[in-house]
Design a protein around this motif. Sequence first.
Motif, PDB file in Angstrom:
ATOM      1  N   ASN A  42       0.849  -1.189   0.000  1.00 50.62           N
ATOM      2  CA  ASN A  42       0.000   0.000   0.000  1.00 50.62           C
ATOM      3  C   ASN A  42       0.878   1.231   0.000  1.00 50.62           C
ATOM      4  OD1 ASN A  42      -2.352   1.726   0.378  1.00 50.62           O
ATOM      5  ND2 ASN A  42      -1.580   1.995   2.446  1.00 50.62           N
ATOM      6  N   VAL A  43       0.559   2.155  -0.878  1.00 49.47           N
ATOM      7  CA  VAL A  43       1.298   3.405  -0.951  1.00 49.47           C
ATOM      8  C   VAL A  43       0.325   4.550  -0.720  1.00 49.47           C
ATOM      9  CG1 VAL A  43       2.687   4.922  -2.414  1.00 49.47           C
ATOM     10  CG2 VAL A  43       3.005   2.445  -2.526  1.00 49.47           C
ATOM     11  N   GLY A  44       0.578   5.340   0.323  1.00 53.20           N
ATOM     12  CA  GLY A  44      -0.171   6.567   0.531  1.00 53.20           C
ATOM     13  C   GLY A  44       0.332   7.592  -0.474  1.00 53.20           C
ATOM     14  N   VAL A  45      -0.568   8.453  -0.963  1.00 55.81           N
ATOM     15  CA  VAL A  45      -0.211   9.399  -2.014  1.00 55.81           C
ATOM     16  C   VAL A  45      -0.544  10.819  -1.588  1.00 55.81           C
ATOM     17  CG1 VAL A  45      -0.713  10.093  -4.398  1.00 55.81           C
ATOM     18  CG2 VAL A  45      -0.595   7.675  -3.807  1.00 55.81           C
ATOM     19  N   ARG A  46       0.370  11.714  -1.931  1.00 56.82           N
ATOM     20  CA  ARG A  46       0.184  13.142  -1.681  1.00 56.82           C
ATOM     21  C   ARG A  46       0.344  13.882  -3.002  1.00 56.82           C
ATOM     22  NH1 ARG A  46       0.867  16.748   2.642  1.00 56.82           N
ATOM     23  NH2 ARG A  46       1.509  18.824   1.962  1.00 56.82           N
ATOM     24  N   LEU A  47      -0.622  14.741  -3.326  1.00 60.53           N
ATOM     25  CA  LEU A  47      -0.549  15.611  -4.487  1.00 60.53           C
ATOM     26  C   LEU A  47      -0.502  17.049  -3.998  1.00 60.53           C
ATOM     27  CD1 LEU A  47      -3.253  14.141  -6.899  1.00 60.53           C
ATOM     28  CD2 LEU A  47      -0.782  14.139  -7.230  1.00 60.53           C
ATOM     29  N   GLN A  48       0.452  17.809  -4.505  1.00 56.82           N
ATOM     30  CA  GLN A  48       0.582  19.192  -4.084  1.00 56.82           C
ATOM     31  C   GLN A  48       0.854  20.066  -5.296  1.00 56.82           C
ATOM     32  OE1 GLN A  48       2.679  19.782  -0.520  1.00 56.82           O
ATOM     33  NE2 GLN A  48       2.567  22.003  -0.625  1.00 56.82           N
ATOM     34  N   ALA A  49       0.127  21.179  -5.397  1.00 56.76           N
ATOM     35  CA  ALA A  49       0.342  22.185  -6.422  1.00 56.76           C
ATOM     36  C   ALA A  49       0.448  23.514  -5.693  1.00 56.76           C
ATOM     37  CB  ALA A  49      -0.791  22.208  -7.434  1.00 56.76           C
ATOM     38  N   GLY A  50       1.640  24.063  -5.635  1.00 56.55           N
ATOM     39  CA  GLY A  50       1.845  25.279  -4.843  1.00 56.55           C
ATOM     40  C   GLY A  50       1.596  24.969  -3.380  1.00 56.55           C
ATOM     41  N   GLU A  51       0.693  25.732  -2.779  1.00 58.29           N
ATOM     42  CA  GLU A  51       0.389  25.522  -1.365  1.00 58.29           C
ATOM     43  C   GLU A  51      -0.812  24.610  -1.138  1.00 58.29           C
ATOM     44  OE1 GLU A  51       0.302  29.064   1.035  1.00 58.29           O
ATOM     45  OE2 GLU A  51       1.753  30.048  -0.276  1.00 58.29           O
ATOM     46  N   VAL A  52      -1.480  24.199  -2.199  1.00 58.37           N
ATOM     47  CA  VAL A  52      -2.664  23.339  -2.071  1.00 58.37           C
ATOM     48  C   VAL A  52      -2.225  21.878  -2.083  1.00 58.37           C
ATOM     49  CG1 VAL A  52      -4.874  22.678  -3.078  1.00 58.37           C
ATOM     50  CG2 VAL A  52      -4.131  25.056  -3.175  1.00 58.37           C
ATOM     51  N   GLU A 143     -20.845   8.829  -2.111  1.00 55.42           N
ATOM     52  CA  GLU A 143     -20.896   8.893  -3.567  1.00 55.42           C
ATOM     53  C   GLU A 143     -21.234  10.303  -4.045  1.00 55.42           C
ATOM     54  OE1 GLU A 143     -23.308   6.661  -7.122  1.00 55.42           O
ATOM     55  OE2 GLU A 143     -23.092   5.659  -5.193  1.00 55.42           O
ATOM     56  N   ASP A 144     -20.539  10.759  -5.077  1.00 49.20           N
ATOM     57  CA  ASP A 144     -20.753  12.063  -5.717  1.00 49.20           C
ATOM     58  C   ASP A 144     -20.395  13.253  -4.823  1.00 49.20           C
ATOM     59  OD1 ASP A 144     -21.638  10.882  -8.112  1.00 49.20           O
ATOM     60  OD2 ASP A 144     -23.694  10.768  -7.346  1.00 49.20           O
ATOM     61  N   LEU A 145     -19.617  13.033  -3.787  1.00 48.99           N
ATOM     62  CA  LEU A 145     -19.191  14.120  -2.911  1.00 48.99           C
ATOM     63  C   LEU A 145     -18.258  15.048  -3.671  1.00 48.99           C
ATOM     64  CD1 LEU A 145     -19.095  15.284   0.000  1.00 48.99           C
ATOM     65  CD2 LEU A 145     -17.119  13.797   0.392  1.00 48.99           C
ATOM     66  N   ASP A 146     -18.464  16.347  -3.532  1.00 48.27           N
ATOM     67  CA  ASP A 146     -17.652  17.370  -4.186  1.00 48.27           C
ATOM     68  C   ASP A 146     -17.040  18.235  -3.091  1.00 48.27           C
ATOM     69  OD1 ASP A 146     -16.502  19.180  -5.912  1.00 48.27           O
ATOM     70  OD2 ASP A 146     -18.403  20.037  -6.595  1.00 48.27           O
ATOM     71  N   ILE A 147     -15.714  18.273  -3.017  1.00 48.95           N
ATOM     72  CA  ILE A 147     -15.031  19.063  -1.987  1.00 48.95           C
ATOM     73  C   ILE A 147     -14.151  20.093  -2.681  1.00 48.95           C
ATOM     74  CG2 ILE A 147     -13.451  19.018  -0.026  1.00 48.95           C
ATOM     75  CD1 ILE A 147     -14.248  16.090   0.369  1.00 48.95           C
ATOM     76  N   PRO A 148     -14.529  21.367  -2.656  1.00 50.78           N
ATOM     77  CA  PRO A 148     -13.678  22.368  -3.289  1.00 50.78           C
ATOM     78  C   PRO A 148     -12.372  22.555  -2.508  1.00 50.78           C
ATOM     79  CG  PRO A 148     -15.733  23.342  -2.464  1.00 50.78           C
ATOM     80  CD  PRO A 148     -15.736  21.890  -2.093  1.00 50.78           C
ATOM     81  N   LEU A 149     -11.300  22.746  -3.244  1.00 53.88           N
ATOM     82  CA  LEU A 149     -10.012  23.041  -2.628  1.00 53.88           C
ATOM     83  C   LEU A 149      -9.776  24.541  -2.692  1.00 53.88           C
ATOM     84  CD1 LEU A 149      -7.859  20.142  -4.093  1.00 53.88           C
ATOM     85  CD2 LEU A 149      -8.706  20.387  -1.757  1.00 53.88           C
ATOM     86  N   PRO A 150      -9.120  25.092  -1.680  1.00 52.59           N
ATOM     87  CA  PRO A 150      -8.893  26.542  -1.664  1.00 52.59           C
ATOM     88  C   PRO A 150      -7.871  26.953  -2.726  1.00 52.59           C
ATOM     89  CG  PRO A 150      -7.712  25.506   0.132  1.00 52.59           C
ATOM     90  CD  PRO A 150      -8.543  24.431  -0.525  1.00 52.59           C
ATOM     91  N   ALA A 151      -7.954  28.174  -3.152  1.00 56.17           N
ATOM     92  CA  ALA A 151      -6.945  28.757  -4.031  1.00 56.17           C
ATOM     93  C   ALA A 151      -6.072  29.625  -3.141  1.00 56.17           C
ATOM     94  CB  ALA A 151      -7.604  29.562  -5.140  1.00 56.17           C
ATOM     95  N   HIS A 152      -5.023  29.060  -2.588  1.00 60.56           N
ATOM     96  CA  HIS A 152      -4.148  29.803  -1.650  1.00 60.56           C
ATOM     97  C   HIS A 152      -3.572  31.025  -2.296  1.00 60.56           C
ATOM     98  CE1 HIS A 152      -4.016  27.086   1.812  1.00 60.56           C
ATOM     99  NE2 HIS A 152      -4.143  26.109   0.926  1.00 60.56           N
TER     100      HIS A 152
END
Length: 152
Positions: A42-52, A143-152
């Motif tokens: 099992n590999v945990g995964v982290r995605l990062q773009a800038g500060e998000v 199911e179908d959950l939508d979670i907006p990510l902040p624009a830091h």
Amino acid sequence: MWCTLEPDTDLRTVFDVFELPGAYRVGPFELTGVLLPHYVPNVGVRLQAGEVALAYTGDTGPDPLLATLGRDADVYIVDATDREAELLQPDRNLLTATEAGYWATRAGARRLLLTHFWPGNDREKAAAEARSVFDGEVIIAEEDLDIPLPAH
């Protein structure tokens, strides 16, 4: 062993393949994968773009790397299986909702998304248990959950 989705197509001819664990640049993202305990790899995964940042544990047992994986994540998606028999195992492969909250707190995550519920478990109870040790927002995967990510 390499497997494909289509019998006549090697996905390596269509996609860039990255071995995990490891760290890579994928488009605008830094992708980091860390090996976490489970009865199969099992590999945990982290995605990062800038500060998000978004982090996902997959199925895992308790491990100090969980704090690193979810460090300051905007959303930390964590296994909250709450399987009673698992607590009796010497080498744990799954987390409880309380442990999910604990690791999200240690990581300094902003929001915790609980996932991988054991069939029949009370999801609201799991969220309450996570909230008992995590002060940020606790979200229940559905199911179908939508979670907006902040624009830091």
